[in-house]
Design a protein around this motif. Structure first.
Motif, mmCIF file in Angstrom:
data_model
loop_
_atom_site.group_PDB
_atom_site.id
_atom_site.type_symbol
_atom_site.label_atom_id
_atom_site.label_comp_id
_atom_site.label_asym_id
_atom_site.label_seq_id
_atom_site.Cartn_x
_atom_site.Cartn_y
_atom_site.Cartn_z
ATOM 1 N N ARG A 146 0.826 -1.210 0.000
ATOM 2 C CA ARG A 146 0.000 0.000 0.000
ATOM 3 C C ARG A 146 0.860 1.259 0.000
ATOM 4 N NH1 ARG A 146 -4.412 -2.251 4.404
ATOM 5 N NH2 ARG A 146 -5.842 -3.180 2.898
ATOM 6 N N THR A 147 1.942 1.230 0.767
ATOM 7 C CA THR A 147 2.840 2.382 0.792
ATOM 8 C C THR A 147 3.445 2.621 -0.584
ATOM 9 O OG1 THR A 147 3.358 2.076 3.143
ATOM 10 C CG2 THR A 147 4.961 3.306 1.828
ATOM 11 N N TYR A 148 3.852 1.537 -1.232
ATOM 12 C CA TYR A 148 4.440 1.656 -2.569
ATOM 13 C C TYR A 148 3.422 2.200 -3.574
ATOM 14 C CZ TYR A 148 6.477 0.293 -7.045
ATOM 15 O OH TYR A 148 6.965 0.303 -8.321
ATOM 16 N N ARG A 156 9.644 2.178 -2.768
ATOM 17 C CA ARG A 156 10.205 0.966 -3.376
ATOM 18 C C ARG A 156 11.110 0.211 -2.403
ATOM 19 N NH1 ARG A 156 13.701 0.912 -8.906
ATOM 20 N NH2 ARG A 156 11.714 1.658 -9.719
ATOM 21 N N THR A 157 11.960 0.927 -1.687
ATOM 22 C CA THR A 157 12.912 0.258 -0.789
ATOM 23 C C THR A 157 12.215 -0.574 0.281
ATOM 24 O OG1 THR A 157 14.659 1.881 -1.173
ATOM 25 C CG2 THR A 157 14.770 0.620 0.882
ATOM 26 N N PRO A 158 11.234 -0.010 1.031
ATOM 27 C CA PRO A 158 10.574 -0.870 2.027
ATOM 28 C C PRO A 158 9.828 -2.039 1.411
ATOM 29 C CG PRO A 158 9.493 1.277 1.874
ATOM 30 C CD PRO A 158 10.776 1.387 1.120
ATOM 31 N N LEU A 159 9.306 -1.879 0.189
ATOM 32 C CA LEU A 159 8.615 -3.002 -0.453
ATOM 33 C C LEU A 159 9.591 -4.122 -0.781
ATOM 34 C CD1 LEU A 159 6.060 -4.230 -1.685
ATOM 35 C CD2 LEU A 159 6.625 -3.064 -3.832
ATOM 36 N N ALA A 186 10.435 -9.514 -5.108
ATOM 37 C CA ALA A 186 11.489 -8.573 -4.712
ATOM 38 C C ALA A 186 12.302 -8.129 -5.918
ATOM 39 C CB ALA A 186 12.405 -9.217 -3.669
ATOM 40 N N MET A 187 12.666 -9.086 -6.774
ATOM 41 C CA MET A 187 13.457 -8.747 -7.954
ATOM 42 C C MET A 187 12.680 -7.819 -8.897
ATOM 43 S SD MET A 187 16.471 -10.198 -7.723
ATOM 44 C CE MET A 187 17.111 -10.346 -9.390
ATOM 45 N N LEU A 188 11.404 -8.092 -9.085
ATOM 46 C CA LEU A 188 10.593 -7.259 -9.972
ATOM 47 C C LEU A 188 10.432 -5.851 -9.411
ATOM 48 C CD1 LEU A 188 7.805 -9.777 -11.062
ATOM 49 C CD2 LEU A 188 9.675 -8.881 -12.465
ATOM 50 N N ALA A 189 10.167 -5.786 -8.104
ATOM 51 C CA ALA A 189 9.984 -4.473 -7.477
ATOM 52 C C ALA A 189 11.275 -3.666 -7.500
ATOM 53 C CB ALA A 189 9.500 -4.643 -6.040
ATOM 54 N N ALA A 190 12.426 -4.357 -7.462
ATOM 55 C CA ALA A 190 13.720 -3.685 -7.419
ATOM 56 C C ALA A 190 14.220 -3.240 -8.782
ATOM 57 C CB ALA A 190 14.755 -4.609 -6.780
ATOM 58 N N THR A 191 13.607 -3.726 -9.851
ATOM 59 C CA THR A 191 14.092 -3.452 -11.206
ATOM 60 C C THR A 191 14.303 -1.949 -11.429
ATOM 61 O OG1 THR A 191 12.942 -5.394 -12.060
ATOM 62 C CG2 THR A 191 13.581 -3.722 -13.660
ATOM 63 N N GLY A 192 15.510 -1.639 -11.917
ATOM 64 C CA GLY A 192 15.853 -0.244 -12.165
ATOM 65 C C GLY A 192 16.739 0.355 -11.111
ATOM 66 N N ALA A 200 18.335 -8.055 -3.452
ATOM 67 C CA ALA A 200 17.318 -9.095 -3.626
ATOM 68 C C ALA A 200 17.921 -10.372 -4.196
ATOM 69 C CB ALA A 200 16.200 -8.586 -4.537
ATOM 70 N N ALA A 201 19.009 -10.241 -4.957
ATOM 71 C CA ALA A 201 19.662 -11.416 -5.539
ATOM 72 C C ALA A 201 20.243 -12.331 -4.473
ATOM 73 C CB ALA A 201 20.756 -10.979 -6.509
ATOM 74 N N VAL A 202 20.545 -11.795 -3.295
ATOM 75 C CA VAL A 202 21.045 -12.644 -2.200
ATOM 76 C C VAL A 202 20.018 -13.723 -1.874
ATOM 77 C CG1 VAL A 202 21.717 -12.704 0.224
ATOM 78 C CG2 VAL A 202 22.492 -10.816 -1.235
ATOM 79 N N GLN A 203 18.753 -13.310 -1.733
ATOM 80 C CA GLN A 203 17.694 -14.295 -1.454
ATOM 81 C C GLN A 203 17.446 -15.195 -2.659
ATOM 82 O OE1 GLN A 203 17.508 -11.117 0.219
ATOM 83 N NE2 GLN A 203 18.196 -12.530 1.818
ATOM 84 N N LEU A 204 17.625 -14.659 -3.859
ATOM 85 C CA LEU A 204 17.483 -15.494 -5.048
ATOM 86 C C LEU A 204 18.484 -16.644 -5.022
ATOM 87 C CD1 LEU A 204 16.253 -16.105 -7.809
ATOM 88 C CD2 LEU A 204 17.842 -14.454 -8.813
#
Length: 400
Positions: A146-148, A156-159, A186-192, A200-204
């Motif tokens: 909702r914040t995003y 974006r960062t908190p999401l 996480a990866m999609l939200a972080a794009t850019g 996010a790649a760490v969790q990937l």
């Protein structure tokens, strides 16, 4: 029954034997033991420290094994955990952002508040308070979404962090499919955003390794690591080096799982040079990266390669470092589980039990919630040399 649970184990055996109207001789005959053995057990002269014996006694008495340990056990709340994971699944299944669904009457949290909430979630995770995290995660995800939706730039960062911490939790719980979904979000939200994508790649990497996709894990981790790697180590910031080094470690562990020990060693060596620049006691991007973390990674890689002796040697060196006590309980307990596996491979069940007990003392939820930990516990508990504490823990968790 409440008073029975306060009795020593031997007295509880006598209580249930009486309830089943069995004489000591009849009970002994059904167990294949002597009457003297039963008498000594019931008087507390002889201890019950083997899981198989406890299970056989419980079978003859027609009771649950945990009833023999009564108040000395803390049964895992598997139902509560499963319900919590279902709520996380429901939160991850919401598509309000792409569908433009109105947030309803509930206002979106300010970005600053959401950043504090995800920071608190990371602290909760690092202290291995997994049940608390299970309860927190659904609302954290919904609030972050909702914040995003209201603030797509600053929100974006908190999401991304909410998805990251959820993925890390689900990896612990052994739910690879749901962890993958959280990581993908996480990866999609972080794009850019280079830093957020790399974080996010760490969790990937964790999810890919958990799923047995070691080749893909190594390839993706190296691509992500070298994307953020500075031209020269000396020019990199501690945050950049922490992310790059953590991803190199993920790649190394994937190589070790795949049986490529030389590649694993080379990658950890590369990470070690970055760790020296970062130092211990840091937690950039919630990685805990530093020289001690690299030393622990050498233990994990050696375990994956089947070199128990090397794993134990690296463990002994790493835990003597000052940085060992600066690592969060979750990290230390996870390492101790790796060490327990190493001792099992070395056929040293006594030392494996000590490592497991220390892990349980450091972060009880690491043992109680992780399927991998329960597997190690079951293997140790089956060994006749296992101490009573391990046996009782195994019974309380229903493993063995």
């Amino acid at each position: 029954m409440d008073s029975v649970e306060l009795l020593p184990v031997g007295r509880r055996v006598a209580y249930w034997r009486g309830r089943r109207k069995l004489s000591q001789q009849m009970f002994a005959d059904r167990l294949g033991k002597s009457k003297s053995w039963v008498d000594k057990v019931e008087r507390g002269v002889r201890s019950l420290d083997r899981l198989s014996t406890l299970q056989e006694i419980a079978r003859v008495l027609r009771i649950d094994t945990a009833a023999l340990l009564g108040g000395n056990t803390a049964p895992a709340d598997a139902t509560h955990r499963a319900e919590g994971v279902d709520r996380i699944r429901a939160a991850l299944s919401r598509y309000e952002i792409p569908l433009g669904v109105p947030a309803g009457l509930r206002p979106a949290s300010p970005v600053e508040r959401m950043l504090r909430e995800v920071g608190h979630a990371w602290t909760t995770f690092q202290y291995a308070r997994y049940q608390q995290m299970i309860d927190m995660a659904p609302e954290l995800l919904i609030n972050a979404q909702r914040t995003y939706a209201r603030a797509p730039v600053t929100g974006r960062t908190p999401l991304v962090e909410a998805y990251r911490i959820t993925a890390a939790l689900l990896v612990k719980l052994g739910d690879a499919e749901l962890a993958w979904l959280a990581t993908d979000r996480a990866m999609l939200a972080a794009t850019g955003d280079r830093d957020l994508v790399t974080a996010a790649a760490v969790q990937l990497g964790q999810v890919l390794r958990m799923s047995g996709r070691t080749r893909e894990a190594k390839s993706v981790m190296l691509a992500a690591a070298y994307r953020i790697a500075p031209p020269e180590i000396e020019s990199g910031t501690p945050a950049e080096l922490s992310l790059c080094g953590t991803l190199l470690i993920q790649a190394a562990l994937a190589a070790a799982q795949h049986g490529n020990e030389p590649a694993a060693t080379e990658l950890i060596d590369e990470a070690a040079s970055m760790a020296e620049r970062v130092g211990d006691g840091r937690d950039h991007h919630h990685t805990g990266f530093g020289p001690t973390a690299v030393a622990l990674a050498r233990t994990a890689a050696a375990v994956e390669c089947g070199d128990a002796r090397a794993a134990i040697a690296w463990h002994e060196k790493a835990t003597k470092r000052p940085g060992w006590r600066w690592l969060p309980p979750e990290h230390r307990a996870a390492h101790l589980l790796d060490v327990a596996r190493a001792y099992l491979h070395a056929d040293d069940a006594t030392s494996a039990a000590r490592a497991l007990i220390e892990a349980e003392r450091t972060a009880p939820a690491e043992i109680r919630h992780r399927p991998a930990a329960r597997g190690v516990l079951a293997e140790i508990a089956r060994d006749p040399r296992a101490p009573t504490r391990v046996t009782r823990l195994a019974v309380s968790l229903g493993v063995g």
